[in-house]
Design an enzyme around this catalytic site. Structure first.
Site, PDB file in Angstrom:
ATOM      1  N   ARG A 149       0.829  -1.218   0.000  1.00 10.26           N
ATOM      2  CA  ARG A 149       0.000   0.000   0.000  1.00 10.26           C
ATOM      3  C   ARG A 149       0.860   1.262   0.000  1.00 10.26           C
ATOM      4  O   ARG A 149       1.849   1.361   0.703  1.00 10.26           O
ATOM      5  CB  ARG A 149      -0.905   0.028   1.228  1.00 10.26           C
ATOM      6  CG  ARG A 149      -1.683   1.339   1.315  1.00 10.26           C
ATOM      7  CD  ARG A 149      -2.785   1.302   2.299  1.00 10.26           C
ATOM      8  NE  ARG A 149      -2.339   1.037   3.652  1.00 10.26           N
ATOM      9  CZ  ARG A 149      -3.161   0.917   4.679  1.00 10.26           C
ATOM     10  NH1 ARG A 149      -4.461   1.016   4.490  1.00 10.26           N
ATOM     11  NH2 ARG A 149      -2.702   0.666   5.881  1.00 10.26           N
ATOM     12  N   ARG A 205       2.930   4.096   4.967  1.00  6.24           N
ATOM     13  CA  ARG A 205       2.627   4.347   6.374  1.00  6.24           C
ATOM     14  C   ARG A 205       3.593   3.596   7.277  1.00  6.24           C
ATOM     15  O   ARG A 205       3.969   2.461   6.996  1.00  6.24           O
ATOM     16  CB  ARG A 205       1.183   3.911   6.672  1.00  6.24           C
ATOM     17  CG  ARG A 205       0.166   4.933   6.249  1.00  6.24           C
ATOM     18  CD  ARG A 205      -1.269   4.474   6.318  1.00  6.24           C
ATOM     19  NE  ARG A 205      -1.641   3.667   7.471  1.00  6.24           N
ATOM     20  CZ  ARG A 205      -2.881   3.256   7.720  1.00  6.24           C
ATOM     21  NH1 ARG A 205      -3.862   3.606   6.881  1.00  6.24           N
ATOM     22  NH2 ARG A 205      -3.151   2.514   8.755  1.00  6.24           N
TER      23      ARG A 205
HETATM   24  P1  AP5 Z   1      -7.220   0.003   2.287  1.00  5.69           P
HETATM   25  O1  AP5 Z   1      -8.475   0.432   1.609  1.00  5.69           O
HETATM   26  O2  AP5 Z   1      -6.184   1.021   2.584  1.00  5.69           O
HETATM   27  O3  AP5 Z   1      -7.585  -0.863   3.582  1.00  5.69           O
HETATM   28  P2  AP5 Z   1      -8.258  -0.407   4.963  1.00  5.69           P
HETATM   29  O4  AP5 Z   1      -9.237  -1.456   5.341  1.00  5.69           O
HETATM   30  O5  AP5 Z   1      -8.733   0.996   4.890  1.00  5.69           O
HETATM   31  O6  AP5 Z   1      -6.965  -0.556   5.886  1.00  5.69           O
HETATM   32  P3  AP5 Z   1      -6.308   0.386   6.984  1.00  5.69           P
HETATM   33  O7  AP5 Z   1      -4.948  -0.214   7.257  1.00  5.69           O
HETATM   34  O8  AP5 Z   1      -6.325   1.830   6.606  1.00  5.69           O
HETATM   35  O9  AP5 Z   1      -7.205   0.147   8.163  1.00  5.69           O
HETATM   36  P4  AP5 Z   1      -6.851   0.190   9.591  1.00  5.69           P
HETATM   37  O10 AP5 Z   1      -8.189  -0.026  10.107  1.00  5.69           O
HETATM   38  O11 AP5 Z   1      -5.830  -0.686  10.164  1.00  5.69           O
HETATM   39  O12 AP5 Z   1      -6.102   1.627   9.741  1.00  5.69           O
HETATM   40  P5  AP5 Z   1      -6.631   3.035  10.160  1.00  5.69           P
HETATM   41  O13 AP5 Z   1      -6.039   4.038   9.293  1.00  5.69           O
HETATM   42  O14 AP5 Z   1      -8.102   3.008  10.348  1.00  5.69           O
HETATM   43  O15 AP5 Z   1      -6.576  -1.159   1.357  1.00  5.69           O
HETATM   44  C1  AP5 Z   1      -5.320  -1.741   1.674  1.00  5.69           C
HETATM   45  C2  AP5 Z   1      -4.537  -1.958   0.370  1.00  5.69           C
HETATM   46  O16 AP5 Z   1      -5.192  -2.958  -0.406  1.00  5.69           O
HETATM   47  C3  AP5 Z   1      -4.449  -0.716  -0.520  1.00  5.69           C
HETATM   48  O17 AP5 Z   1      -3.174  -0.651  -1.106  1.00  5.69           O
HETATM   49  C4  AP5 Z   1      -5.520  -0.941  -1.611  1.00  5.69           C
HETATM   50  O18 AP5 Z   1      -5.114  -0.356  -2.823  1.00  5.69           O
HETATM   51  C5  AP5 Z   1      -5.568  -2.465  -1.698  1.00  5.69           C
HETATM   52  N1  AP5 Z   1      -6.914  -2.961  -1.949  1.00  5.69           N
HETATM   53  C6  AP5 Z   1      -8.045  -2.593  -1.283  1.00  5.69           C
HETATM   54  N2  AP5 Z   1      -9.098  -3.295  -1.758  1.00  5.69           N
HETATM   55  C7  AP5 Z   1      -8.612  -4.125  -2.711  1.00  5.69           C
HETATM   56  C8  AP5 Z   1      -9.204  -5.121  -3.554  1.00  5.69           C
HETATM   57  N3  AP5 Z   1     -10.509  -5.407  -3.489  1.00  5.69           N
HETATM   58  N4  AP5 Z   1      -8.400  -5.792  -4.415  1.00  5.69           N
HETATM   59  C9  AP5 Z   1      -7.078  -5.545  -4.482  1.00  5.69           C
HETATM   60  N5  AP5 Z   1      -6.458  -4.608  -3.720  1.00  5.69           N
HETATM   61  C10 AP5 Z   1      -7.219  -3.922  -2.837  1.00  5.69           C
HETATM   62  O19 AP5 Z   1      -6.001   3.146  11.629  1.00  5.69           O
HETATM   63  C11 AP5 Z   1      -4.613   3.315  11.824  1.00  5.69           C
HETATM   64  C12 AP5 Z   1      -4.327   3.366  13.320  1.00  5.69           C
HETATM   65  O20 AP5 Z   1      -5.004   4.497  13.901  1.00  5.69           O
HETATM   66  C13 AP5 Z   1      -4.812   2.169  14.139  1.00  5.69           C
HETATM   67  O21 AP5 Z   1      -3.880   1.101  14.124  1.00  5.69           O
HETATM   68  C14 AP5 Z   1      -4.957   2.808  15.518  1.00  5.69           C
HETATM   69  O22 AP5 Z   1      -3.702   2.987  16.145  1.00  5.69           O
HETATM   70  C15 AP5 Z   1      -5.517   4.182  15.187  1.00  5.69           C
HETATM   71  N6  AP5 Z   1      -6.994   4.201  15.148  1.00  5.69           N
HETATM   72  C16 AP5 Z   1      -7.773   4.465  14.064  1.00  5.69           C
HETATM   73  N7  AP5 Z   1      -9.070   4.391  14.398  1.00  5.69           N
HETATM   74  C17 AP5 Z   1      -9.102   4.071  15.715  1.00  5.69           C
HETATM   75  C18 AP5 Z   1     -10.166   3.819  16.621  1.00  5.69           C
HETATM   76  N8  AP5 Z   1     -11.459   3.885  16.245  1.00  5.69           N
HETATM   77  N9  AP5 Z   1      -9.840   3.509  17.893  1.00  5.69           N
HETATM   78  C19 AP5 Z   1      -8.550   3.450  18.311  1.00  5.69           C
HETATM   79  N10 AP5 Z   1      -7.499   3.653  17.500  1.00  5.69           N
HETATM   80  C20 AP5 Z   1      -7.782   3.958  16.203  1.00  5.69           C
END
Ligand code: AP5
Length: 209
Positions: A123, A155
């Site tokens: 990613r 990231r």
């Molecule tokens: P992508 O769409 O980026 O996946 P995602 O599900 O959005 O994954 P994230 O890693 O962003 O989710 P996350 O929940 O861990 O992180 P967040 O930022 O929320 O897709 C991934 C890759 O696959 C991309 O390259 C895309 O191109 C590819 N792809 C997607 N779909 C595809 C398909 N169908 N086919 C092929 N390729 C595909 O959180 C980060 C951090 O913030 C957490 O670890 C935590 O520390 C904190 N945080 C955020 N929210 C909270 C909360 N509510 N409570 C506490 N801590 C929080």
């Protein structure tokens, strides 16, 4: 329309949210993006959140709940929103209930760990727009051929050790939300290993769009 996108890291929640908001007439609210913006600003919240995020731990509930509550009061949320990555714990879900936010559907993105690890390692985020790409040879979507690689960011939490920890944290703290929302009748499972266009079609069907 108020939706929750639930699912493990790398399931494609952000990618699909970016692709359906215009058609659904809603905004995407990613608590991960809000927290990364706070880190980039160097605010007190950002300073506190950074260590948790880099290691793949969750940021404490109280901080995230306050951040989310402030965000959903903004004018652009009037027509609805997709909560991408919130709630992530049972206390966060209960805070949403207590705030009286009526959720129409919870879309649960289902995908195997091996595919998650593969996707996250490839990613990249476009610095200027936040658009999500994938540089794996089979990655989707690929960055445009004329895009300078220096415009793309990897990231910190997409390093192997942090990815492994995020999967453990997901299983311990977030997966229980599947049962929580199943009991409300709002949960719809979507097979997230499919091609992006098929996932988008499934999401639209699930929400009646
Ligand atoms: P992508 O769409 O980026 O996946 P995602 O599900 O959005 O994954 P994230 O890693 O962003 O989710 P996350 O929940 O861990 O992180 P967040 O930022 O929320 O897709 C991934 C890759 O696959 C991309 O390259 C895309 O191109 C590819 N792809 C997607 N779909 C595809 C398909 N169908 N086919 C092929 N390729 C595909 O959180 C980060 C951090 O913030 C957490 O670890 C935590 O520390 C904190 N945080 C955020 N929210 C909270 C909360 N509510 N409570 C506490 N801590 C929080």
């Amino acid at each position: 329309m108020k939706l929750i996108f639930l699912g493990p890291p790398g399931a494609g929640k952000g990618t699909i949210a970016q692709r359906v908001t215009d058609d659904l007439g809603v905004v995407q609210i990613s608590t991960g993006d809000l927290l990364r913006a706070a880190v980039a600003e160097g605010s007190d919240l950002g300073k506190e959140a950074k260590g948790y995020m880099d290691s793949g731990e969750l940021v404490p509930d109280t901080l995230v709940i306050d951040l989310l509550k402030a965000r959903i009061l903004k004018d652009d949320c009037a027509n609805g929103f997709i909560l991408d990555g919130f709630p992530r714990t049972i206390p966060q879900a209960e805070a949403l209930n207590q705030a009286g936010v009526p959720i129409e559907k919870v879309i649960n993105f289902v995908v195997a760990d091996e595919l998650i690890i593969h996707r996250l390692s490839g990613r990249r985020i476009h610095k200027a727009t936040g658009k999500i790409y994938n540089v794996n040879p089979d990655g989707v979507p690929q960055p445009p051929a004329d895009m300078d690689p220096s415009e793309l960011l990897q990231r910190d939490d997409d390093q192997a050790e942090a990815i492994a920890n995020r999967l453990v944290v997901y299983a311990d703290q977030t997966e229980p939300l599947i049962g929580y929302y199943k009991a409300t009748g709002l949960l719809v499972d979507i097979e997230a290993s499919q091609q992006i266009d098929l996932i988008i079609a499934d999401v639209k069907q699930a929400v009646g769009a």
